[in-house]
Scaffold this motif. Structure first.
Motif, mmCIF file in Angstrom:
data_model
loop_
_atom_site.group_PDB
_atom_site.id
_atom_site.type_symbol
_atom_site.label_atom_id
_atom_site.label_comp_id
_atom_site.label_asym_id
_atom_site.label_seq_id
_atom_site.Cartn_x
_atom_site.Cartn_y
_atom_site.Cartn_z
ATOM 1 N N VAL A 121 33.460 54.520 30.606
ATOM 2 C CA VAL A 121 33.507 55.710 29.742
ATOM 3 C C VAL A 121 32.923 55.473 28.353
ATOM 4 O O VAL A 121 32.591 56.439 27.651
ATOM 5 C CB VAL A 121 34.959 56.234 29.614
ATOM 6 N N ALA A 122 32.832 54.225 27.894
ATOM 7 C CA ALA A 122 32.294 53.966 26.541
ATOM 8 C C ALA A 122 31.495 52.682 26.533
ATOM 9 O O ALA A 122 31.802 51.730 25.804
ATOM 10 C CB ALA A 122 33.438 53.902 25.521
ATOM 11 N N PRO A 123 30.426 52.614 27.353
ATOM 12 C CA PRO A 123 29.662 51.352 27.465
ATOM 13 C C PRO A 123 29.066 50.880 26.141
ATOM 14 O O PRO A 123 29.015 49.674 25.874
ATOM 15 C CB PRO A 123 28.576 51.684 28.486
ATOM 16 N N ALA A 124 28.629 51.826 25.314
ATOM 17 C CA ALA A 124 28.022 51.413 24.046
ATOM 18 C C ALA A 124 29.017 50.691 23.159
ATOM 19 O O ALA A 124 28.646 49.794 22.382
ATOM 20 C CB ALA A 124 27.449 52.642 23.323
ATOM 21 N N ALA A 125 30.286 51.083 23.267
ATOM 22 C CA ALA A 125 31.311 50.448 22.434
ATOM 23 C C ALA A 125 31.620 49.042 22.917
ATOM 24 O O ALA A 125 32.131 48.206 22.153
ATOM 25 C CB ALA A 125 32.591 51.294 22.421
ATOM 26 N N VAL A 126 31.312 48.772 24.185
ATOM 27 C CA VAL A 126 31.624 47.452 24.736
ATOM 28 C C VAL A 126 30.688 46.394 24.171
ATOM 29 O O VAL A 126 31.101 45.272 23.843
ATOM 30 C CB VAL A 126 31.552 47.489 26.270
ATOM 31 N N GLY A 127 29.389 46.741 24.040
ATOM 32 C CA GLY A 127 28.433 45.781 23.525
ATOM 33 C C GLY A 127 27.046 46.018 24.078
ATOM 34 O O GLY A 127 26.741 47.062 24.669
ATOM 35 N N THR A 128 26.218 45.037 23.986
ATOM 36 C CA THR A 128 24.842 45.138 24.456
ATOM 37 C C THR A 128 24.804 45.171 25.970
ATOM 38 O O THR A 128 25.794 44.853 26.655
ATOM 39 C CB THR A 128 24.029 43.955 23.956
ATOM 40 N N ALA A 129 23.649 45.525 26.508
ATOM 41 C CA ALA A 129 23.492 45.576 27.966
ATOM 42 C C ALA A 129 23.754 44.215 28.592
ATOM 43 O O ALA A 129 24.396 44.101 29.645
ATOM 44 C CB ALA A 129 22.084 46.077 28.312
ATOM 45 N N LEU A 130 23.242 43.155 27.931
ATOM 46 C CA LEU A 130 23.464 41.801 28.460
ATOM 47 C C LEU A 130 24.951 41.444 28.444
ATOM 48 O O LEU A 130 25.487 40.875 29.404
ATOM 49 C CB LEU A 130 22.663 40.793 27.634
ATOM 50 N N PHE A 131 25.623 41.809 27.368
ATOM 51 C CA PHE A 131 27.063 41.521 27.275
ATOM 52 C C PHE A 131 27.840 42.290 28.347
ATOM 53 O O PHE A 131 28.787 41.767 28.944
ATOM 54 C CB PHE A 131 27.595 41.882 25.881
ATOM 55 N N ARG A 132 27.407 43.573 28.599
ATOM 56 C CA ARG A 132 28.122 44.378 29.585
ATOM 57 C C ARG A 132 27.977 43.792 30.983
ATOM 58 O O ARG A 132 28.914 43.819 31.774
ATOM 59 C CB ARG A 132 27.615 45.826 29.550
ATOM 60 N N LYS A 133 26.800 43.222 31.284
ATOM 61 C CA LYS A 133 26.621 42.579 32.592
ATOM 62 C C LYS A 133 27.556 41.379 32.744
ATOM 63 O O LYS A 133 28.185 41.172 33.787
ATOM 64 C CB LYS A 133 25.168 42.135 32.761
ATOM 65 N N ALA A 134 27.618 40.585 31.675
ATOM 66 C CA ALA A 134 28.524 39.425 31.714
ATOM 67 C C ALA A 134 29.985 39.872 31.816
ATOM 68 O O ALA A 134 30.794 39.270 32.547
ATOM 69 C CB ALA A 134 28.310 38.575 30.460
ATOM 70 N N GLU A 135 30.318 40.945 31.127
ATOM 71 C CA GLU A 135 31.700 41.464 31.164
ATOM 72 C C GLU A 135 32.055 41.943 32.565
ATOM 73 O O GLU A 135 33.156 41.689 33.062
ATOM 74 C CB GLU A 135 31.843 42.597 30.139
ATOM 75 N N LYS A 136 31.123 42.647 33.202
ATOM 76 C CA LYS A 136 31.382 43.131 34.554
ATOM 77 C C LYS A 136 31.630 41.969 35.515
ATOM 78 O O LYS A 136 32.512 42.024 36.385
ATOM 79 C CB LYS A 136 30.196 43.976 35.020
ATOM 80 N N LEU A 137 30.845 40.902 35.352
ATOM 81 C CA LEU A 137 31.018 39.723 36.194
ATOM 82 C C LEU A 137 32.387 39.074 35.944
ATOM 83 O O LEU A 137 33.099 38.692 36.878
ATOM 84 C CB LEU A 137 29.891 38.717 35.920
ATOM 85 N N ARG A 138 32.733 38.966 34.665
ATOM 86 C CA ARG A 138 34.038 38.380 34.332
ATOM 87 C C ARG A 138 35.177 39.194 34.952
ATOM 88 O O ARG A 138 36.143 38.650 35.490
ATOM 89 C CB ARG A 138 34.217 38.305 32.810
ATOM 90 N N LEU A 139 35.085 40.518 34.867
ATOM 91 C CA LEU A 139 36.141 41.377 35.399
ATOM 92 C C LEU A 139 36.206 41.307 36.921
ATOM 93 O O LEU A 139 37.284 41.418 37.508
ATOM 94 C CB LEU A 139 35.921 42.815 34.939
ATOM 95 N N THR A 140 35.057 41.123 37.560
ATOM 96 C CA THR A 140 35.049 40.998 39.026
ATOM 97 C C THR A 140 35.844 39.776 39.469
ATOM 98 O O THR A 140 36.570 39.806 40.470
ATOM 99 C CB THR A 140 33.594 40.895 39.531
ATOM 100 N N VAL A 141 35.714 38.712 38.721
ATOM 101 C CA VAL A 141 36.468 37.483 39.040
ATOM 102 C C VAL A 141 37.920 37.584 38.580
ATOM 103 O O VAL A 141 38.847 37.186 39.282
ATOM 104 C CB VAL A 141 35.782 36.263 38.391
ATOM 105 N N ALA A 142 38.107 38.147 37.383
ATOM 106 C CA ALA A 142 39.448 38.170 36.784
ATOM 107 C C ALA A 142 40.423 39.050 37.552
ATOM 108 O O ALA A 142 41.627 38.791 37.573
ATOM 109 C CB ALA A 142 39.357 38.633 35.337
ATOM 110 N N GLY A 143 39.903 40.109 38.197
ATOM 111 C CA GLY A 143 40.797 41.024 38.921
ATOM 112 C C GLY A 143 41.644 40.317 39.968
ATOM 113 O O GLY A 143 42.875 40.312 39.907
ATOM 114 N N PRO A 144 41.009 39.704 40.990
ATOM 115 C CA PRO A 144 41.804 39.006 42.016
ATOM 116 C C PRO A 144 42.580 37.800 41.465
ATOM 117 O O PRO A 144 43.679 37.500 41.921
ATOM 118 C CB PRO A 144 40.758 38.570 43.042
#
Length: 527
Positions: A121-144
């Motif tokens: 809902v607020a990707p721009a607030a999260v950070g740069t595109a590169l940071f958002r890709k890294a964040e998505k990867l981190r969350l994919t692992v962190a969830g399980p």
């Protein structure tokens, strides 16, 4: 602070410090002993305790009563203070760690959910595109990982709770092994490991006793025996002559444990065995209990019997206009004088047969029952009242509070039957208990269970009926028999001399004679 005599003009036979591990109220034996000893010329201070709040002081006749605030940090069991690697190896250590970890994992999960939502809902607030890709990867692992960690933390928290419960219960094989090891290693001194809470009593009473500088210490029951013995040793080491009287109210190996665990009986019996030899005299409630104590502890003298007898009833002086009105049992129950009333007076508990009385009530048409107990609001009593409601007889069961010890006999005398349906338990077999004497002086026909000493006395005097313990049908039979012909049983009280020795006045004389012999010597020694 040194106590002063209640009446400075009256010569004192000596200073007596009495010890009891309760709040004094409700313990008629201790109250009567203190009051009568003071009346006989002893300078008496009775030390009791309060388990919460501040202490207080008041007078019982010429005796001073002091309640000391008891703190029991040593009551915490090993499992409440340390890890339990054998009991629950994955448990967290005692303390706040389990709650902290559960809250921490919840916070982590909440943070992950918020970060996932922010990416949508607020990707721009999260950070740069590169940071958002890294964040998505981190969350994919962190969830399980977080889900697994939450289950792991919950498992360890349950282990912690179970370890605490088991550690407090002390009923498992580890606890029995712990007890056996320390009994084997330390023998009579094993209580220091099994029941260290006994030191809390020492640290509460010790300095008070030392400051009073008694000539005689009267230690009531097993916990106060050690407190009194250690105070006696300290006094004698300081060059003062002090005598110790141990008042054994029960046979400790035969009691129903206050705490049903593997440490309580072994720990407290070891404590009693260590300090029994320090007593200069032993007082107890029956010849049978005296025999058991002498055999168990190798006593040189037979214990002196001081019965749990009531005060001799006295008539109130109607001329005293400001006399406090005495409570009326039937009035408290809300019933008239012609309603059949069965009374039980004393400490409650399943082993005392109150549940049997409730179960019998539906078979006793029109009969009411009254439980005279320390706290009618206690959970056990409230449970009995609820059971009576379930049986459809809730309006015929009443719970009322204790009265002052000098009021008991008159208070009970308005009942029609005094009931003692106690179950078979070693201590129940060997003595005539307080309520037996109270009912007798109230001239109540009795219904008692077939415990040895009390049933034998009841049959020999003819003052009541005996029923089989824990047999509700036989209890009903016995109550009906007594109510059908109460005068037949009351006639037993007309026998000359029957009630004379069952009075506290007679027992107080026995106690005074013992004190005098110990402190002042025999008449021959004094002459």
């Amino acid at each position: 602070m040194e106590a002063q005599s209640a009446d400075a003009s009256r010569p004192s036979k000596g200073r007596v410090v009495m010890l009891v591990d309760n709040k004094v109220d409700g313990d008629s034996r201790v109250q009567k002993a203190a009051e009568s000893a003071a009346a006989a010329g002893w300078d008496v201070t009775l030390l009791g305790l309060v388990r919460s709040g501040r202490g207080r002081t008041w007078k019982l006749g010429d005796a001073e009563v002091r309640l000391l605030p008891l703190k029991t940090p040593l009551s915490k069991r090993h499992a409440e203070r340390h890890r339990s690697p054998l009991r629950r190896p994955f448990a967290y250590p005692p303390g706040p760690m389990a709650a902290y970890r559960r809250q921490w994992i919840k916070a982590w999960r909440a943070d992950l959910a918020t970060r996932r939502a922010a990416l949508r809902v607020a990707p721009a607030a999260v950070g740069t595109a590169l940071f958002r890709k890294a964040e998505k990867l981190r969350l994919t692992v962190a969830g399980p990982v977080s889900r697994f960690m939450q289950k792991w933390v919950e498992f360890r928290a349950r282990q912690t709770s179970q370890a605490q419960q088991a550690g407090r219960a002390l009923r498992g094989p580890i606890d029995r092994a712990f007890t056996a090891v320390w009994k084997g290693v330390k023998g009579k001194r094993a209580w220091r490991r099994l029941e260290p809470v006994l030191w809390d009593y020492e640290l509460t009473y010790g300095k008070e006793i030392d400051a009073l500088k008694p000539d005689l210490i009267h230690a009531n029951d097993f916990r106060m025996l050690g407190v009194g013995a250690r105070a006696t040793v300290r006094a004698r080491a300081a060059g003062r002559s002090v005598k110790l009287v141990w008042d054994a109210h029960e046979f400790l190996p035969g009691v129903r444990p206050w705490e049903d665990n593997a440490h309580w009986i072994p720990g407290n019996t070891a404590h009693e065995s260590e300090y029994a030899p320090y007593a200069d005299a032993v007082v107890t409630v029956s010849e049978g209990l005296g025999d058991l104590l002498r055999e168990r502890h190798g006593l040189k003298e037979q214990p002196t019997v001081v019965l749990n007898a009531p005060d001799r009833p006295v008539e109130l002086d109607p001329a005293i206009e400001d006399a406090e009105p005495e409570p009326d049992l039937r009035e408290l129950c809300g019933i008239d004088s012609d309603v059949p009333l069965v009374v039980y007076s004393g400490s409650p508990g399943p082993q005392r047969g109150l549940g049997d009385m409730v179960e019998a009530l539906p078979e006793l048409d029109c009969v009411h029952m009254a439980f005279v107990v320390p706290s009618p609001s206690a959970a056990y009593i409230q449970g009995l009242l609820r059971r009576a409601q379930e049986l459809g007889v809730g309006d015929r069961l009443h719970a009322v509070p204790y009265v002052q010890h000098w009021q008991v006999v008159r208070f009970l005398s308005s009942a029609d039957v005094g009931c003692i349906p106690i179950h078979h338990w070693p201590n129940h077999e060997i003595a005539l208990i307080t309520k037996f004497f109270e009912y007798s002086h109230a001239r109540l026909p009795l219904v008692v269970s077939d415990v040895k000493t009390m049933s034998e006395m009841t049959r020999s005097t003819g003052q009541g009926e005996v029923c089989r313990a824990e047999d509700v049908d036989d209890l009903v039979r016995a109550v009906k028999a007594v109510l059908a012909d109460p005068k037949k049983y009351q006639a037993a009280y007309d026998k000359p001399g029957l009630l004379d020795t069952w009075t506290w006045e007679a027992q107080a004389g026995v106690l005074d004679t013992l004190y005098t012999r110990l402190v002042l010597g025999t008449p021959k020694e004094r002459s």
